[in-house]
Scaffold this motif. Sequence first.
Motif, mmCIF file in Angstrom:
data_model
loop_
_atom_site.group_PDB
_atom_site.id
_atom_site.type_symbol
_atom_site.label_atom_id
_atom_site.label_comp_id
_atom_site.label_asym_id
_atom_site.label_seq_id
_atom_site.Cartn_x
_atom_site.Cartn_y
_atom_site.Cartn_z
ATOM 1 N N LEU A 76 29.305 82.367 88.919
ATOM 2 C CA LEU A 76 28.729 81.031 89.073
ATOM 3 C C LEU A 76 27.823 80.686 87.897
ATOM 4 N N GLU A 77 27.130 81.680 87.372
ATOM 5 C CA GLU A 77 26.325 81.463 86.165
ATOM 6 C C GLU A 77 27.228 81.076 84.996
ATOM 7 N N GLU A 78 28.376 81.739 84.896
ATOM 8 C CA GLU A 78 29.325 81.430 83.823
ATOM 9 C C GLU A 78 29.814 79.988 83.933
ATOM 10 N N VAL A 79 30.071 79.552 85.159
ATOM 11 C CA VAL A 79 30.522 78.172 85.367
ATOM 12 C C VAL A 79 29.440 77.188 84.946
ATOM 13 N N ARG A 80 28.195 77.458 85.323
ATOM 14 C CA ARG A 80 27.090 76.564 84.951
ATOM 15 C C ARG A 80 27.004 76.409 83.434
ATOM 16 N N VAL A 81 27.055 77.533 82.728
ATOM 17 C CA VAL A 81 26.992 77.484 81.269
ATOM 18 C C VAL A 81 28.206 76.735 80.714
ATOM 19 N N GLY A 82 29.376 76.983 81.314
ATOM 20 C CA GLY A 82 30.583 76.293 80.869
ATOM 21 C C GLY A 82 30.487 74.786 81.029
ATOM 22 N N ILE A 83 29.897 74.350 82.126
ATOM 23 C CA ILE A 83 29.719 72.915 82.363
ATOM 24 C C ILE A 83 28.814 72.317 81.291
ATOM 25 N N TRP A 84 27.699 72.975 81.036
ATOM 26 C CA TRP A 84 26.766 72.451 80.030
ATOM 27 C C TRP A 84 27.394 72.457 78.639
ATOM 28 N N ALA A 85 28.214 73.467 78.360
ATOM 29 C CA ALA A 85 28.897 73.509 77.061
ATOM 30 C C ALA A 85 29.857 72.328 76.924
ATOM 31 N N GLN A 86 30.533 71.971 78.025
ATOM 32 C CA GLN A 86 31.430 70.815 77.978
ATOM 33 C C GLN A 86 30.651 69.518 77.800
ATOM 34 N N HIS A 87 29.467 69.422 78.409
ATOM 35 C CA HIS A 87 28.620 68.246 78.180
ATOM 36 C C HIS A 87 28.410 68.054 76.678
ATOM 37 N N LEU A 88 28.124 69.157 75.997
ATOM 38 C CA LEU A 88 27.886 69.105 74.552
ATOM 39 C C LEU A 88 29.182 68.817 73.796
ATOM 40 N N LYS A 89 30.251 69.515 74.171
ATOM 41 C CA LYS A 89 31.541 69.350 73.486
ATOM 42 C C LYS A 89 32.041 67.914 73.586
ATOM 43 N N GLN A 90 31.912 67.328 74.763
ATOM 44 C CA GLN A 90 32.422 65.978 74.997
ATOM 45 C C GLN A 90 31.390 64.903 74.653
ATOM 46 N N LEU A 151 27.505 74.697 95.500
ATOM 47 C CA LEU A 151 27.993 76.002 95.046
ATOM 48 C C LEU A 151 27.482 76.317 93.647
ATOM 49 N N ILE A 152 27.611 75.359 92.736
ATOM 50 C CA ILE A 152 27.282 75.604 91.335
ATOM 51 C C ILE A 152 25.781 75.589 91.077
ATOM 52 N N TYR A 153 25.063 74.668 91.700
ATOM 53 C CA TYR A 153 23.650 74.505 91.364
ATOM 54 C C TYR A 153 22.683 75.063 92.406
ATOM 55 N N GLY A 154 23.172 75.385 93.590
ATOM 56 C CA GLY A 154 22.291 75.913 94.624
ATOM 57 C C GLY A 154 22.641 77.334 95.017
ATOM 58 N N ILE A 155 23.841 77.522 95.532
ATOM 59 C CA ILE A 155 24.274 78.845 95.986
ATOM 60 C C ILE A 155 24.266 79.842 94.836
ATOM 61 N N SER A 156 24.509 79.360 93.627
ATOM 62 C CA SER A 156 24.516 80.250 92.457
ATOM 63 C C SER A 156 23.167 80.926 92.246
ATOM 64 N N GLN A 157 22.106 80.336 92.775
ATOM 65 C CA GLN A 157 20.767 80.891 92.602
ATOM 66 C C GLN A 157 20.289 81.665 93.832
ATOM 67 N N ALA A 158 21.127 81.746 94.857
ATOM 68 C CA ALA A 158 20.735 82.397 96.111
ATOM 69 C C ALA A 158 21.035 83.894 96.071
ATOM 70 N N ASN A 159 20.323 84.643 96.900
ATOM 71 C CA ASN A 159 20.548 86.082 96.997
ATOM 72 C C ASN A 159 21.792 86.375 97.825
ATOM 73 N N VAL A 160 22.577 87.341 97.362
ATOM 74 C CA VAL A 160 23.737 87.801 98.129
ATOM 75 C C VAL A 160 23.240 88.805 99.160
ATOM 76 N N GLU A 161 23.522 88.526 100.422
ATOM 77 C CA GLU A 161 23.051 89.381 101.511
ATOM 78 C C GLU A 161 24.108 90.383 101.959
ATOM 79 N N ALA A 162 25.383 90.002 101.832
ATOM 80 C CA ALA A 162 26.456 90.891 102.290
ATOM 81 C C ALA A 162 27.676 90.732 101.395
#
Length: 200
Positions: A76-90, A151-162
């Motif tokens: 999910l961190e990779e996706v976040r960075v990818g989104i921001w990179a596309q913001h810059l690319k486009q 998923l991308i901006y909230g759950i990506s920062q949450a702790n995995v419990e199981a």
Amino acid sequence: MERLSDFNLLNNKSILAHCVHLNPKELILVAEKGAAIVTNPQSNLNNAVGIADVCKMTELGVTVGIGTDAMTNNMLEEVRVGIWAQHLKQNDPSRGFVELASALVFNNPLIAQKYWGAKFGTINEGSPADIIVVDYIPHTPFNEETWMGHLIYGISQANVEATICQGKILMWNGELLLDIDEQEVKAKARELAEKLWDRF
């Protein structure tokens, strides 16, 4: 790409990594052959080699997945960075979100299914029971229109419990249930990392 195609190395089982510098003609060839591209945004940014045009790839019909190239263990961190990179690319902050989120949620399972046949990315009878449970209570509406943003901006920062893999519980309440000594494994990893570094 043309050379790969000429030698029958470009087909629906091909996975092409990075593809930062492919032109539209090459991307069309990739799409026609049914090959997939796996973008690795953090690796590309770290090595300053450029930003893959995921929006153009998707527009031309290429199946685009996302990987980490060992830069992180958090997809999910990779996706976040990818989104921001596309913001810059486009040069447009409204571009890239759907393409990168879809790469992870929809396309990665499709790519994996080509090789292992299982119905990845679904919770159905007969599908691999690979599931994580996260500690996440949304502060804004969570529904069929907003879940991807959560998923991308909230759950990506949450702790995995199981963590559950093929129906077997591997971690519960944040505690590993594997028959291993976690500290011993970490110590061994540090030792091997030092030896590997010396070889460089």
